[in-house]
Design an enzyme around this catalytic site. Structure first.
Site, PDB file in Angstrom:
ATOM      1  N   GLU A   1      10.377  14.937  15.971  1.00 34.39           N
ATOM      2  CA  GLU A   1      10.635  14.942  14.525  1.00 34.39           C
ATOM      3  C   GLU A   1       9.714  15.975  13.857  1.00 34.39           C
ATOM      4  O   GLU A   1       8.496  15.858  13.927  1.00 34.39           O
ATOM      5  CB  GLU A   1      10.365  13.551  13.937  1.00 34.39           C
ATOM      6  CG  GLU A   1      10.725  13.457  12.478  1.00 34.39           C
ATOM      7  CD  GLU A   1      10.574  12.050  11.917  1.00 34.39           C
ATOM      8  OE1 GLU A   1       9.512  11.435  12.129  1.00 34.39           O
ATOM      9  OE2 GLU A   1      11.517  11.572  11.262  1.00 34.39           O
TER      10      GLU A   1
ATOM     11  N   GLU B   1      10.555   0.891  10.005  1.00 29.09           N
ATOM     12  CA  GLU B   1      11.468   2.029   9.817  1.00 29.09           C
ATOM     13  C   GLU B   1      10.677   3.272  10.199  1.00 29.09           C
ATOM     14  O   GLU B   1       9.792   3.688   9.456  1.00 29.09           O
ATOM     15  CB  GLU B   1      11.897   2.165   8.349  1.00 29.09           C
ATOM     16  CG  GLU B   1      12.590   0.984   7.748  1.00 29.09           C
ATOM     17  CD  GLU B   1      13.942   0.733   8.367  1.00 29.09           C
ATOM     18  OE1 GLU B   1      14.475   1.619   9.068  1.00 29.09           O
ATOM     19  OE2 GLU B   1      14.459  -0.373   8.158  1.00 29.09           O
TER      20      GLU B   1
ATOM     21  N   CYS C   1      13.557  10.554   7.187  1.00 27.11           N
ATOM     22  CA  CYS C   1      13.701  10.077   8.566  1.00 27.11           C
ATOM     23  C   CYS C   1      15.150  10.225   9.035  1.00 27.11           C
ATOM     24  O   CYS C   1      15.402  10.332  10.222  1.00 27.11           O
ATOM     25  CB  CYS C   1      13.244   8.628   8.667  1.00 27.11           C
ATOM     26  SG  CYS C   1      13.824   7.615   7.311  1.00 27.11           S
TER      27      CYS C   1
ATOM     28  N   LYS D   1       0.843  -1.202   0.000  1.00 29.60           N
ATOM     29  CA  LYS D   1       0.000   0.000   0.000  1.00 29.60           C
ATOM     30  C   LYS D   1       0.872   1.242   0.000  1.00 29.60           C
ATOM     31  O   LYS D   1       1.596   1.499   0.960  1.00 29.60           O
ATOM     32  CB  LYS D   1      -0.903   0.041   1.233  1.00 29.60           C
ATOM     33  CG  LYS D   1      -1.983   1.107   1.082  1.00 29.60           C
ATOM     34  CD  LYS D   1      -2.658   1.462   2.381  1.00 29.60           C
ATOM     35  CE  LYS D   1      -1.883   2.469   3.172  1.00 29.60           C
ATOM     36  NZ  LYS D   1      -1.715   3.777   2.516  1.00 29.60           N
TER      37      LYS D   1
HETATM   38  P1  NAD Z   1       1.924   7.780   8.689  1.00 32.22           P
HETATM   39  O1  NAD Z   1       2.845   6.941   9.451  1.00 32.22           O
HETATM   40  O2  NAD Z   1       0.519   7.898   9.201  1.00 32.22           O
HETATM   41  O3  NAD Z   1       1.806   7.272   7.169  1.00 32.22           O
HETATM   42  C1  NAD Z   1       2.732   6.415   6.558  1.00 32.22           C
HETATM   43  C2  NAD Z   1       1.992   5.275   5.877  1.00 32.22           C
HETATM   44  O4  NAD Z   1       1.263   4.539   6.850  1.00 32.22           O
HETATM   45  C3  NAD Z   1       0.955   5.712   4.841  1.00 32.22           C
HETATM   46  O5  NAD Z   1       0.963   4.798   3.760  1.00 32.22           O
HETATM   47  C4  NAD Z   1      -0.347   5.595   5.595  1.00 32.22           C
HETATM   48  O6  NAD Z   1      -1.458   5.394   4.744  1.00 32.22           O
HETATM   49  C5  NAD Z   1      -0.091   4.370   6.423  1.00 32.22           C
HETATM   50  N1  NAD Z   1      -0.932   4.213   7.616  1.00 32.22           N
HETATM   51  C6  NAD Z   1      -1.498   5.185   8.374  1.00 32.22           C
HETATM   52  N2  NAD Z   1      -2.216   4.627   9.382  1.00 32.22           N
HETATM   53  C7  NAD Z   1      -2.111   3.282   9.256  1.00 32.22           C
HETATM   54  C8  NAD Z   1      -2.619   2.173   9.986  1.00 32.22           C
HETATM   55  N3  NAD Z   1      -3.395   2.329  11.056  1.00 32.22           N
HETATM   56  N4  NAD Z   1      -2.298   0.920   9.581  1.00 32.22           N
HETATM   57  C9  NAD Z   1      -1.499   0.735   8.506  1.00 32.22           C
HETATM   58  N5  NAD Z   1      -0.992   1.747   7.767  1.00 32.22           N
HETATM   59  C10 NAD Z   1      -1.298   3.011   8.139  1.00 32.22           C
HETATM   60  O7  NAD Z   1       2.576   9.187   8.535  1.00 32.22           O
HETATM   61  P2  NAD Z   1       1.866  10.617   8.344  1.00 32.22           P
HETATM   62  O8  NAD Z   1       0.740  10.804   9.324  1.00 32.22           O
HETATM   63  O9  NAD Z   1       1.524  10.762   6.922  1.00 32.22           O
HETATM   64  O10 NAD Z   1       3.066  11.594   8.741  1.00 32.22           O
HETATM   65  C11 NAD Z   1       3.198  12.019  10.100  1.00 32.22           C
HETATM   66  C12 NAD Z   1       4.644  12.059  10.524  1.00 32.22           C
HETATM   67  O11 NAD Z   1       5.241  10.772  10.375  1.00 32.22           O
HETATM   68  C13 NAD Z   1       5.557  12.958   9.717  1.00 32.22           C
HETATM   69  O12 NAD Z   1       5.427  14.280  10.063  1.00 32.22           O
HETATM   70  C14 NAD Z   1       6.890  12.379  10.058  1.00 32.22           C
HETATM   71  O13 NAD Z   1       7.317  12.851  11.295  1.00 32.22           O
HETATM   72  C15 NAD Z   1       6.619  10.898  10.128  1.00 32.22           C
HETATM   73  N6  NAD Z   1       6.961  10.167   8.870  1.00 32.22           N
HETATM   74  C16 NAD Z   1       8.119   9.478   8.850  1.00 32.22           C
HETATM   75  C17 NAD Z   1       8.495   8.826   7.686  1.00 32.22           C
HETATM   76  C18 NAD Z   1       9.788   8.049   7.603  1.00 32.22           C
HETATM   77  O14 NAD Z   1      10.376   7.958   6.543  1.00 32.22           O
HETATM   78  N7  NAD Z   1      10.228   7.443   8.687  1.00 32.22           N
HETATM   79  C19 NAD Z   1       7.689   8.878   6.564  1.00 32.22           C
HETATM   80  C20 NAD Z   1       6.483   9.566   6.625  1.00 32.22           C
HETATM   81  C21 NAD Z   1       6.132  10.211   7.791  1.00 32.22           C
END
Ligand code: NAD
Length: 503
Positions: free
Chosen positions: A396, A262, A296, A187
């Site tokens: 972060e 990660e 990250c 996904k």
């Molecule tokens: P998130 O973790 O919610 O989203 C990342 C992925 O997880 C997306 O594909 C999302 O659809 C999916 N996801 C969300 N809820 C889920 C669930 N319950 N079960 C399975 N998958 C799920 O991140 P965000 O809310 O878009 O961003 C918020 C913060 O997260 C950012 O500001 C940053 O600090 C951090 N972030 C870190 C990375 C990284 O590379 N480590 C990447 C994106 C965001």
């Protein structure tokens, strides 16, 4: 504008894919529902993309299960051959992929061309070559027995990818999983699904059998959650926020699926008094401003020796101010927009957080006005924290926002570096060999860069500890993550102790 006009305006030659990819075909969601994906440059709609639900996840799992026996038993070299072909196709479609990634994410086109696309191709090529080189072992056990191990694929694996590097992170997850013989339900993030759907198209062209790879754009709380909970998915690999990582661990408990995470980071980039100052200034700008700081491993804490702090900032601040913000599709653009308006506002909120705790904004700190006002832009922002406990030195921010801290000796530098709950990436700039290796040893960080920052390579393990997650992507470690070991014992010519022997 309709989809074809949007594609043409962005310089794309091929149609934008906007359906789910299940069992080798592009299909609508069972519910018929769609969600928009926006261009972060001006928040205009690019496409309405099919939105997967639990029913689509179930179909994808069935397709993956059906494909697994053949794919996992195929000669490893033949699996590798398909990945090598895919790498060639990515290079053949490099400009198309670069434009699509920039359109959907806001990455400056020069970065998409020079980094995202080549790194993606190289990752598939590396693991294509790895497929027939990753092997089990023979263990020297008691006389008369042969003991050896098989490295078997885990099975059907779920992969959830974030929006900051959708093309590259999809390759980091899919390439080792496929090389090891697993089938995939992936996904992409809801706001950046386009490049992974293009990869699905190229996968089919490379000869990937139907059902081996299934790509399901959808909401995290719906499709992502359904993947994390699914009791016939044997492993989930996730990149994203620590909060979502925790939810995934909880959802995985039902069938005790293997989990790889990660998560976030708060990289310390330490500059000592003996460092090559210009190299450190340029390296620090790359560490935080590349990809608008949405990484990250970003060097989001700039930890400066107090003797050189002023001299460093005298060079660093003008450099940050000179970075050209603009339309990601313009080749002169050095920094694009953040990937969503919601995220831009979250990043900007940290400027107020900083001020409320005595932080001083040294540069930036706002959204640009004028032509870029409708987009998700934030100026390169440098803020001096009042101390290492401040929220801007601990949390972060995930944007072009760097927190400046100072130290007086090595002990304090290490204490600051190790003061967050994260442990992902960090760097140091020094000409003192002993100090460099001591810090590399003592920093609480899965990756340490000495006189450089943010180097990645498909052969080099990538991952962290603490709230940055667990498991490693890339290299042989990634192959271990996507396989399980089976130990096989053979009695060659041993006399088995007759504990319960009867005449
Ligand atoms: P998130 O973790 O919610 O989203 C990342 C992925 O997880 C997306 O594909 C999302 O659809 C999916 N996801 C969300 N809820 C889920 C669930 N319950 N079960 C399975 N998958 C799920 O991140 P965000 O809310 O878009 O961003 C918020 C913060 O997260 C950012 O500001 C940053 O600090 C951090 N972030 C870190 C990375 C990284 O590379 N480590 C990447 C994106 C965001």
């Amino acid at each position: 504008m309709d989809l074809a006009d949007i594609a043409q305006a962005a310089g794309l030659r091929t149609p934008i894919r906007h359906q789910l990819f299940i069992n080798g075909r592009f299909v609508d969601a069972q519910s018929g529902e769609t969600m928009p994906t926006l261009n972060p440059h001006d928040n205009s709609r690019i496409a309405d993309v099919a939105m997967a639900g639990a029913a689509d996840v179930e179909l994808a799992v069935q397709a993956a299960e059906a494909a697994l026996p053949k794919w996992s038993r195929m000669a490893a070299m033949d699996r590798g051959r398909i990945l090598l072909k895919l790498a060639d196709l990515i290079e053949g479609n490099a400009e198309e992929l670069a434009r699509l990634e920039s359109l959907d994410t806001g990455h400056p086109i020069r970065d998409s061309r020079m980094l995202d696309v080549p790194r993606t191709a190289v990752t598939y090529r590396y693991f294509g070559g790895m497929a027939d080189k990753f092997q089990g072992e023979q263990i020297p056990v008691e006389v008369g027995f042969l003991n050896y191990t098989l490295r078997e694929p885990v099975g059907v694996v779920g992969q959830v990818v974030p929006w900051n590097f959708p093309l590259m992170f999809t390759s980091w997850k899919m390439a080792p999983a496929l090389a090891a013989g697993n089938c995939i339900v992936l996904k992409p993030a809801e706001i950046t699904p386009l490049s992974s759907l293009k990869i699905a198209e190229l996968m089919a062209e490379a000869g990937m059998p139907e059902g081996v790879v299934n790509i399901l754009p959808g909401l995290g709380t719906v499709a992502g959650q359904a993947i994390a909970e699914h009791d016939r998915i044997s492993k989930i690999a996730f990149t994203g926020s620590t909060a979502t990582g925790r939810r995934i661990v909880q959802a995985s408990a039902g069938n005790l699926k293997k989990v790889q995470l990660e998560l976030g980071g708060k990289g310390a980039n330490i500059v000592f008094e003996d460092a090559n100052l210009l190299a450190a200034v340029n390296g620090a700008a790359w560490a935080i401003f590349h990809n608008q700081g949405q990484a990250c491993i970003a060097g989001s804490r700039l930890v400066l020796h107090e003797k050189i702090a002023d001299a460093f900032l005298e060079k660093f601040i003008p450099l940050a101010r000179s970075i050209r913000l603009g339309n990601p599709l313009d080749p002169h653009t050095e920094m694009g927009p953040l990937t969503s308006l919601q995220h831009r506002d979250r990043v900007l909120s940290y400027v107020e957080v900083a001020r409320s705790q005595g932080g001083e904004v040294l540069s930036g700190g706002k959204a640009p006005t004028g032509d870029l006002a409708n987009g998700c832009y934030v100026e390169p922002t440098i803020v001096r924290a009042s101390g290492w406990r401040d929220r801007i030195a601990q949390e972060e921010v995930f944007g072009p926002f760097v927190t400046v801290l100072t130290f007086k000796d090595d002990q304090e530098a290490l204490q600051i570096a190790n003061s967050t709950e994260y442990g992902l990436g960090g760097g140091l700039w020094t000409n003192n060999l002993q100090r460099a290796h001591k810090f590399a040893r003592d920093m609480k960080s899965g990756m340490v860069w000495i006189n450089c920052y943010k180097r990645v390579n498909p052969g080099s393990p990538f991952g962290g500890s603490g709230m940055s997650g667990y498991g490693r992507e890339m290299g042989f470690d990634a192959m271990r993550e996507y396989t399980q070991v089976k130990s096989i014992w053979v009695n060659v010519d041993a006399q088995i102790a007759p504990h319960y022997a009867r005449p």
